[in-house]
Design a protein around this motif. Structure first.
Motif, PDB file in Angstrom:
ATOM      1  N   LEU A  47     -36.779  29.330  -7.037  1.00  0.00           N
ATOM      2  CA  LEU A  47     -37.967  30.146  -7.053  1.00  0.00           C
ATOM      3  C   LEU A  47     -37.946  31.562  -6.017  1.00  0.00           C
ATOM      4  O   LEU A  47     -37.379  31.216  -5.005  1.00  0.00           O
ATOM      5  CB  LEU A  47     -39.404  29.649  -6.893  1.00  0.00           C
ATOM      6  CG  LEU A  47     -39.670  28.365  -7.809  1.00  0.00           C
ATOM      7  CD1 LEU A  47     -40.954  27.864  -7.598  1.00  0.00           C
ATOM      8  CD2 LEU A  47     -39.915  29.112  -9.312  1.00  0.00           C
ATOM      9  N   GLU A  48     -38.784  32.473  -6.167  1.00  0.00           N
ATOM     10  CA  GLU A  48     -38.832  33.489  -5.166  1.00  0.00           C
ATOM     11  C   GLU A  48     -39.839  33.160  -4.189  1.00  0.00           C
ATOM     12  O   GLU A  48     -40.586  32.019  -4.214  1.00  0.00           O
ATOM     13  CB  GLU A  48     -39.473  34.747  -5.847  1.00  0.00           C
ATOM     14  CG  GLU A  48     -40.839  34.580  -6.421  1.00  0.00           C
ATOM     15  CD  GLU A  48     -41.312  35.876  -6.967  1.00  0.00           C
ATOM     16  OE1 GLU A  48     -42.557  36.506  -6.612  1.00  0.00           O
ATOM     17  OE2 GLU A  48     -40.844  36.428  -8.100  1.00  0.00           O
ATOM     18  N   GLY A  49     -39.635  33.688  -3.008  1.00  0.00           N
ATOM     19  CA  GLY A  49     -40.408  33.327  -1.746  1.00  0.00           C
ATOM     20  C   GLY A  49     -41.750  33.619  -1.770  1.00  0.00           C
ATOM     21  O   GLY A  49     -42.269  34.356  -2.715  1.00  0.00           O
ATOM     22  N   GLU A  65     -51.552  27.872   3.289  1.00  0.00           N
ATOM     23  CA  GLU A  65     -52.278  28.542   2.402  1.00  0.00           C
ATOM     24  C   GLU A  65     -51.253  29.715   1.880  1.00  0.00           C
ATOM     25  O   GLU A  65     -51.029  30.647   2.642  1.00  0.00           O
ATOM     26  CB  GLU A  65     -53.489  29.379   2.864  1.00  0.00           C
ATOM     27  CG  GLU A  65     -54.549  29.820   1.859  1.00  0.00           C
ATOM     28  CD  GLU A  65     -55.624  30.653   2.432  1.00  0.00           C
ATOM     29  OE1 GLU A  65     -56.466  30.996   1.622  1.00  0.00           O
ATOM     30  OE2 GLU A  65     -56.097  30.445   3.474  1.00  0.00           O
ATOM     31  N   PHE A  66     -51.232  29.736   0.445  1.00  0.00           N
ATOM     32  CA  PHE A  66     -50.166  31.147  -0.028  1.00  0.00           C
ATOM     33  C   PHE A  66     -50.947  32.354  -0.228  1.00  0.00           C
ATOM     34  O   PHE A  66     -52.447  32.216  -0.082  1.00  0.00           O
ATOM     35  CB  PHE A  66     -49.981  30.698  -1.412  1.00  0.00           C
ATOM     36  CG  PHE A  66     -49.038  29.365  -1.487  1.00  0.00           C
ATOM     37  CD1 PHE A  66     -48.189  29.030  -0.941  1.00  0.00           C
ATOM     38  CD2 PHE A  66     -49.391  28.534  -2.487  1.00  0.00           C
ATOM     39  CE1 PHE A  66     -47.271  28.057  -0.928  1.00  0.00           C
ATOM     40  CE2 PHE A  66     -48.582  27.188  -2.717  1.00  0.00           C
ATOM     41  CZ  PHE A  66     -47.522  27.072  -1.715  1.00  0.00           C
ATOM     42  N   ASP A  67     -50.341  33.429   0.100  1.00  0.00           N
ATOM     43  CA  ASP A  67     -51.231  34.582  -0.009  1.00  0.00           C
ATOM     44  C   ASP A  67     -51.761  34.842  -1.542  1.00  0.00           C
ATOM     45  O   ASP A  67     -52.836  35.600  -1.748  1.00  0.00           O
ATOM     46  CB  ASP A  67     -50.241  35.713   0.415  1.00  0.00           C
ATOM     47  CG  ASP A  67     -49.872  36.005   1.681  1.00  0.00           C
ATOM     48  OD1 ASP A  67     -50.562  34.829   2.620  1.00  0.00           O
ATOM     49  OD2 ASP A  67     -49.096  36.546   2.244  1.00  0.00           O
ATOM     50  N   ARG A  68     -50.987  34.463  -2.437  1.00  0.00           N
ATOM     51  CA  ARG A  68     -51.413  34.564  -3.815  1.00  0.00           C
ATOM     52  C   ARG A  68     -51.198  33.179  -4.293  1.00  0.00           C
ATOM     53  O   ARG A  68     -50.137  32.687  -4.365  1.00  0.00           O
ATOM     54  CB  ARG A  68     -50.583  35.424  -4.493  1.00  0.00           C
ATOM     55  CG  ARG A  68     -50.675  37.112  -4.237  1.00  0.00           C
ATOM     56  CD  ARG A  68     -49.950  38.020  -4.893  1.00  0.00           C
ATOM     57  NE  ARG A  68     -48.590  37.642  -4.277  1.00  0.00           N
ATOM     58  CZ  ARG A  68     -47.202  37.968  -4.487  1.00  0.00           C
ATOM     59  NH1 ARG A  68     -47.288  38.192  -5.881  1.00  0.00           N
ATOM     60  NH2 ARG A  68     -46.204  37.820  -3.749  1.00  0.00           N
ATOM     61  N   PRO A  69     -52.241  32.955  -5.304  1.00  0.00           N
ATOM     62  CA  PRO A  69     -51.847  31.254  -5.890  1.00  0.00           C
ATOM     63  C   PRO A  69     -50.795  31.294  -6.903  1.00  0.00           C
ATOM     64  O   PRO A  69     -50.376  32.575  -7.510  1.00  0.00           O
ATOM     65  CB  PRO A  69     -53.253  31.478  -6.717  1.00  0.00           C
ATOM     66  CG  PRO A  69     -54.111  32.400  -6.148  1.00  0.00           C
ATOM     67  CD  PRO A  69     -53.404  33.344  -5.455  1.00  0.00           C
ATOM     68  N   ILE A  70     -50.150  30.403  -7.009  1.00  0.00           N
ATOM     69  CA  ILE A  70     -49.051  30.154  -7.881  1.00  0.00           C
ATOM     70  C   ILE A  70     -49.771  29.998  -9.326  1.00  0.00           C
ATOM     71  O   ILE A  70     -50.689  29.403  -9.532  1.00  0.00           O
ATOM     72  CB  ILE A  70     -48.444  28.695  -7.698  1.00  0.00           C
ATOM     73  CG1 ILE A  70     -47.791  28.621  -5.927  1.00  0.00           C
ATOM     74  CG2 ILE A  70     -47.395  28.128  -8.649  1.00  0.00           C
ATOM     75  CD1 ILE A  70     -47.406  27.469  -5.874  1.00  0.00           C
ATOM     76  N   TYR A  71     -49.026  30.665 -10.247  1.00  0.00           N
ATOM     77  CA  TYR A  71     -49.108  30.619 -11.824  1.00  0.00           C
ATOM     78  C   TYR A  71     -49.169  29.230 -11.971  1.00  0.00           C
ATOM     79  O   TYR A  71     -48.437  28.372 -11.887  1.00  0.00           O
ATOM     80  CB  TYR A  71     -48.312  31.456 -12.119  1.00  0.00           C
ATOM     81  CG  TYR A  71     -48.536  31.864 -13.719  1.00  0.00           C
ATOM     82  CD1 TYR A  71     -49.836  32.347 -14.383  1.00  0.00           C
ATOM     83  CD2 TYR A  71     -47.663  31.232 -14.937  1.00  0.00           C
ATOM     84  CE1 TYR A  71     -50.117  32.470 -15.623  1.00  0.00           C
ATOM     85  CE2 TYR A  71     -47.778  31.490 -16.122  1.00  0.00           C
ATOM     86  CZ  TYR A  71     -49.166  32.104 -16.646  1.00  0.00           C
ATOM     87  OH  TYR A  71     -49.094  32.120 -17.941  1.00  0.00           O
ATOM     88  N   GLY A  72     -50.239  28.834 -12.634  1.00  0.00           N
ATOM     89  CA  GLY A  72     -50.368  27.353 -13.325  1.00  0.00           C
ATOM     90  C   GLY A  72     -49.410  26.652 -13.755  1.00  0.00           C
ATOM     91  O   GLY A  72     -48.820  25.763 -13.516  1.00  0.00           O
ATOM     92  N   VAL A  74     -46.228  27.438 -13.641  1.00  0.00           N
ATOM     93  CA  VAL A  74     -45.163  27.231 -12.826  1.00  0.00           C
ATOM     94  C   VAL A  74     -45.210  26.116 -11.896  1.00  0.00           C
ATOM     95  O   VAL A  74     -44.415  25.254 -11.553  1.00  0.00           O
ATOM     96  CB  VAL A  74     -45.044  28.686 -11.666  1.00  0.00           C
ATOM     97  CG1 VAL A  74     -44.044  28.323 -10.766  1.00  0.00           C
ATOM     98  CG2 VAL A  74     -44.637  29.765 -12.442  1.00  0.00           C
ATOM     99  N   LEU A  75     -46.803  26.072 -11.404  1.00  0.00           N
ATOM    100  CA  LEU A  75     -46.912  24.772 -10.759  1.00  0.00           C
ATOM    101  C   LEU A  75     -46.617  23.427 -11.551  1.00  0.00           C
ATOM    102  O   LEU A  75     -46.144  22.433 -11.189  1.00  0.00           O
ATOM    103  CB  LEU A  75     -48.488  24.790 -10.225  1.00  0.00           C
ATOM    104  CG  LEU A  75     -48.891  23.583  -9.468  1.00  0.00           C
ATOM    105  CD1 LEU A  75     -48.184  23.612  -8.139  1.00  0.00           C
ATOM    106  CD2 LEU A  75     -50.374  23.755  -9.015  1.00  0.00           C
ATOM    107  N   ASP A  76     -47.180  23.505 -12.774  1.00  0.00           N
ATOM    108  CA  ASP A  76     -46.871  22.572 -13.661  1.00  0.00           C
ATOM    109  C   ASP A  76     -45.097  22.117 -13.880  1.00  0.00           C
ATOM    110  O   ASP A  76     -45.052  20.927 -13.793  1.00  0.00           O
ATOM    111  CB  ASP A  76     -47.407  22.648 -15.086  1.00  0.00           C
ATOM    112  CG  ASP A  76     -48.888  22.802 -14.942  1.00  0.00           C
ATOM    113  OD1 ASP A  76     -49.451  22.187 -14.194  1.00  0.00           O
ATOM    114  OD2 ASP A  76     -49.604  23.168 -16.074  1.00  0.00           O
TER     115      ASP A  76
END
Length: 88
Positions: A47-49, A65-72, A74-76
């Motif tokens: 994955l990208e950083g 805490e991520f700067d931007r939420p991970i796309y659902g 992708v997390l799955d």
């Protein structure tokens, strides 16, 4: 899940992520220690950083805490790929 981490000052180390969500994760590093407020980039294999900030520290664990939420989806995918098998 294995991960590489880079601090704002350029230090790098390998570690692992646990308890990942769309908003953040728990990070355990082998040699780096963080302070609350430290900025870093977490790069899981393939994955990208993901830039983020350390929100808590306890021994060798840090909550990020991520700067931007991970796309659902992708997390799955990450959860399925790196799931720990349940014992019967």
């Amino acid at each position: 899940m294995p991960v590489q981490c880079r601090t704002q000052s350029g230090l790098r180390d390998d570690g692992e992520i646990s308890d990942i969500s769309t908003e953040g994760c728990c990070l355990r590093m082998r040699g780096l220690y963080f302070r609350v407020g430290s900025r870093l980039i977490i790069r899981p294999k393939g994955l990208e950083g993901m830039p983020g900030v350390v929100r808590w520290v306890s021994a060798d664990l840090a909550g990020v805490e991520f700067d931007r939420p991970i796309y659902g989806p992708v997390l799955d995918h990450l959860a399925l790929t790196h799931a720990v098998p349940q014992q019967a």
